[in-house]
Design a protein around this motif. Sequence first.
Motif, PDB file in Angstrom:
ATOM      1  N   LEU A   1       1.071  -0.932  -0.243  1.00 22.28           N
ATOM      2  CA  LEU A   1      -0.181   0.322   0.101  1.00 22.28           C
ATOM      3  C   LEU A   1       0.298   1.449   0.258  1.00 22.28           C
ATOM      4  O   LEU A   1       0.875   2.255  -0.506  1.00 22.28           O
ATOM      5  CB  LEU A   1      -0.928  -0.290   1.286  1.00 22.28           C
ATOM      6  N   ILE A   2       2.184   1.047   0.259  1.00 27.19           N
ATOM      7  CA  ILE A   2       3.294   2.529   0.911  1.00 27.19           C
ATOM      8  C   ILE A   2       3.722   2.635  -0.453  1.00 27.19           C
ATOM      9  O   ILE A   2       3.058   3.899  -1.230  1.00 27.19           O
ATOM     10  CB  ILE A   2       3.866   2.182   1.640  1.00 27.19           C
ATOM     11  N   ALA A   3       4.444   1.453  -1.305  1.00 26.59           N
ATOM     12  CA  ALA A   3       4.494   1.960  -2.786  1.00 26.59           C
ATOM     13  C   ALA A   3       3.650   2.463  -3.689  1.00 26.59           C
ATOM     14  O   ALA A   3       3.970   2.728  -4.121  1.00 26.59           O
ATOM     15  CB  ALA A   3       4.868  -0.132  -3.665  1.00 26.59           C
ATOM     16  N   VAL A   4       2.272   1.353  -3.306  1.00 29.28           N
ATOM     17  CA  VAL A   4       0.735   2.102  -4.366  1.00 29.28           C
ATOM     18  C   VAL A   4       1.069   3.535  -4.352  1.00 29.28           C
ATOM     19  O   VAL A   4       0.702   4.009  -5.120  1.00 29.28           O
ATOM     20  CB  VAL A   4      -0.299   1.121  -4.298  1.00 29.28           C
ATOM     21  N   LYS A   5       0.999   4.497  -2.692  1.00 32.08           N
ATOM     22  CA  LYS A   5       0.762   5.490  -2.712  1.00 32.08           C
ATOM     23  C   LYS A   5       1.375   6.541  -3.340  1.00 32.08           C
ATOM     24  O   LYS A   5       1.930   7.427  -3.626  1.00 32.08           O
ATOM     25  CB  LYS A   5       0.221   5.795  -1.521  1.00 32.08           C
ATOM     26  N   ARG A   6       2.672   5.949  -2.517  1.00 27.92           N
ATOM     27  CA  ARG A   6       3.677   6.859  -3.601  1.00 27.92           C
ATOM     28  C   ARG A   6       4.253   7.056  -5.105  1.00 27.92           C
ATOM     29  O   ARG A   6       4.071   8.120  -5.192  1.00 27.92           O
ATOM     30  CB  ARG A   6       5.626   6.268  -3.210  1.00 27.92           C
ATOM     31  N   LYS A   7       4.202   5.864  -5.967  1.00 24.44           N
ATOM     32  CA  LYS A   7       3.909   5.251  -7.030  1.00 24.44           C
ATOM     33  C   LYS A   7       2.524   6.538  -7.613  1.00 24.44           C
ATOM     34  O   LYS A   7       2.559   7.260  -8.578  1.00 24.44           O
ATOM     35  CB  LYS A   7       3.704   4.101  -7.451  1.00 24.44           C
ATOM     36  N   GLU A   8       1.204   6.610  -6.704  1.00 31.62           N
ATOM     37  CA  GLU A   8       0.372   6.871  -7.558  1.00 31.62           C
ATOM     38  C   GLU A   8       0.804   9.307  -7.574  1.00 31.62           C
ATOM     39  O   GLU A   8       0.520   9.760  -8.237  1.00 31.62           O
ATOM     40  CB  GLU A   8      -0.575   7.078  -6.153  1.00 31.62           C
ATOM     41  N   LYS A   9       1.290   8.992  -6.036  1.00 33.22           N
ATOM     42  CA  LYS A   9       1.937  10.942  -6.492  1.00 33.22           C
ATOM     43  C   LYS A   9       3.085  10.833  -6.996  1.00 33.22           C
ATOM     44  O   LYS A   9       3.943  11.418  -7.380  1.00 33.22           O
ATOM     45  CB  LYS A   9       2.740  10.669  -5.220  1.00 33.22           C
ATOM     46  N   GLY A  10       3.065  10.044  -7.841  1.00 32.09           N
ATOM     47  CA  GLY A  10       4.625  10.070  -9.195  1.00 32.09           C
ATOM     48  C   GLY A  10       5.935  10.508  -8.819  1.00 32.09           C
ATOM     49  O   GLY A  10       6.983  10.830  -9.508  1.00 32.09           O
ATOM     50  N   TRP A  11       5.989   9.938  -7.402  1.00 31.17           N
ATOM     51  CA  TRP A  11       7.444   9.528  -6.873  1.00 31.17           C
ATOM     52  C   TRP A  11       8.741   8.705  -6.403  1.00 31.17           C
ATOM     53  O   TRP A  11       8.347   8.030  -6.723  1.00 31.17           O
ATOM     54  CB  TRP A  11       7.417  10.662  -5.142  1.00 31.17           C
ATOM     55  N   THR A  12       9.250   9.016  -6.762  1.00 34.98           N
ATOM     56  CA  THR A  12      10.567   8.288  -6.827  1.00 34.98           C
ATOM     57  C   THR A  12      11.290   7.673  -4.596  1.00 34.98           C
ATOM     58  O   THR A  12      11.244   8.194  -4.201  1.00 34.98           O
ATOM     59  CB  THR A  12      11.734   8.311  -7.576  1.00 34.98           C
ATOM     60  N   GLN A  13      11.314   6.811  -4.669  1.00 32.10           N
ATOM     61  CA  GLN A  13      11.780   6.172  -3.866  1.00 32.10           C
ATOM     62  C   GLN A  13      13.260   7.248  -3.281  1.00 32.10           C
ATOM     63  O   GLN A  13      13.474   7.605  -1.968  1.00 32.10           O
ATOM     64  CB  GLN A  13      12.767   4.047  -3.772  1.00 32.10           C
ATOM     65  N   GLN A  14      14.146   7.170  -4.209  1.00 32.29           N
ATOM     66  CA  GLN A  14      15.352   8.503  -3.812  1.00 32.29           C
ATOM     67  C   GLN A  14      14.436   9.653  -3.689  1.00 32.29           C
ATOM     68  O   GLN A  14      15.364  10.439  -2.299  1.00 32.29           O
ATOM     69  CB  GLN A  14      15.726   8.513  -5.147  1.00 32.29           C
ATOM     70  N   TYR A  15      13.315  10.186  -4.836  1.00 34.62           N
ATOM     71  CA  TYR A  15      12.615  11.854  -3.699  1.00 34.62           C
ATOM     72  C   TYR A  15      12.229  11.288  -2.646  1.00 34.62           C
ATOM     73  O   TYR A  15      12.006  12.582  -1.685  1.00 34.62           O
ATOM     74  CB  TYR A  15      11.490  11.586  -5.120  1.00 34.62           C
ATOM     75  N   VAL A  16      11.529  10.067  -1.502  1.00 36.88           N
ATOM     76  CA  VAL A  16      11.016  10.443  -0.617  1.00 36.88           C
ATOM     77  C   VAL A  16      11.747   9.959   0.456  1.00 36.88           C
ATOM     78  O   VAL A  16      11.857  11.331   1.123  1.00 36.88           O
ATOM     79  CB  VAL A  16      10.460   8.673  -0.736  1.00 36.88           C
ATOM     80  N   SER A  17      13.077   9.514  -0.093  1.00 33.11           N
ATOM     81  CA  SER A  17      13.882   9.491   1.318  1.00 33.11           C
ATOM     82  C   SER A  17      14.900  11.268   1.397  1.00 33.11           C
ATOM     83  O   SER A  17      14.616  11.281   2.465  1.00 33.11           O
ATOM     84  CB  SER A  17      15.304   8.721   0.677  1.00 33.11           C
ATOM     85  N   THR A  18      14.496  11.673   0.333  1.00 37.51           N
ATOM     86  CA  THR A  18      15.667  13.023   0.155  1.00 37.51           C
ATOM     87  C   THR A  18      14.493  13.863   1.364  1.00 37.51           C
ATOM     88  O   THR A  18      14.492  15.019   2.138  1.00 37.51           O
ATOM     89  CB  THR A  18      16.011  13.799  -0.961  1.00 37.51           C
ATOM     90  N   GLN A  19      13.121  13.375   0.785  1.00 39.09           N
ATOM     91  CA  GLN A  19      12.115  14.725   1.868  1.00 39.09           C
ATOM     92  C   GLN A  19      12.347  14.301   2.930  1.00 39.09           C
ATOM     93  O   GLN A  19      11.494  14.767   4.242  1.00 39.09           O
ATOM     94  CB  GLN A  19      10.313  14.246   1.000  1.00 39.09           C
TER      95      GLN A  19
END
Length: 83
Positions: free
Chosen positions: A8-26
């Motif tokens: 669910l976490i991965a799906v929500k991230r992808k829905e927002k168009g975010w990469t894992q690296q972007y989330v890491s930075t944020q």
Amino acid sequence: MHWYDGSLIAVKRKEKGWTQQYVSTQTGLSRNQIIAMEKGHFTGGIKYLRKYLEVLGLKISFVEEQNDLPQLDELSRLFGESD
């Protein structure tokens, strides 16, 4: 053992168009932490998982585990047995 479903976490991230690296930075979390959370394998502190979930607009909730097995009195009724 997984205590949550990380997909669910991965799906929500992808829905927002975010990469894992972007989330890491944020969030200040490492990409490896993000990957582990999304796979449901994260064993770090819950505060880190919560930090990621907040960015996604998700929250942690606790629910009582349901035991779907019938109780002894229910089995007696099902099989027409009495004391």
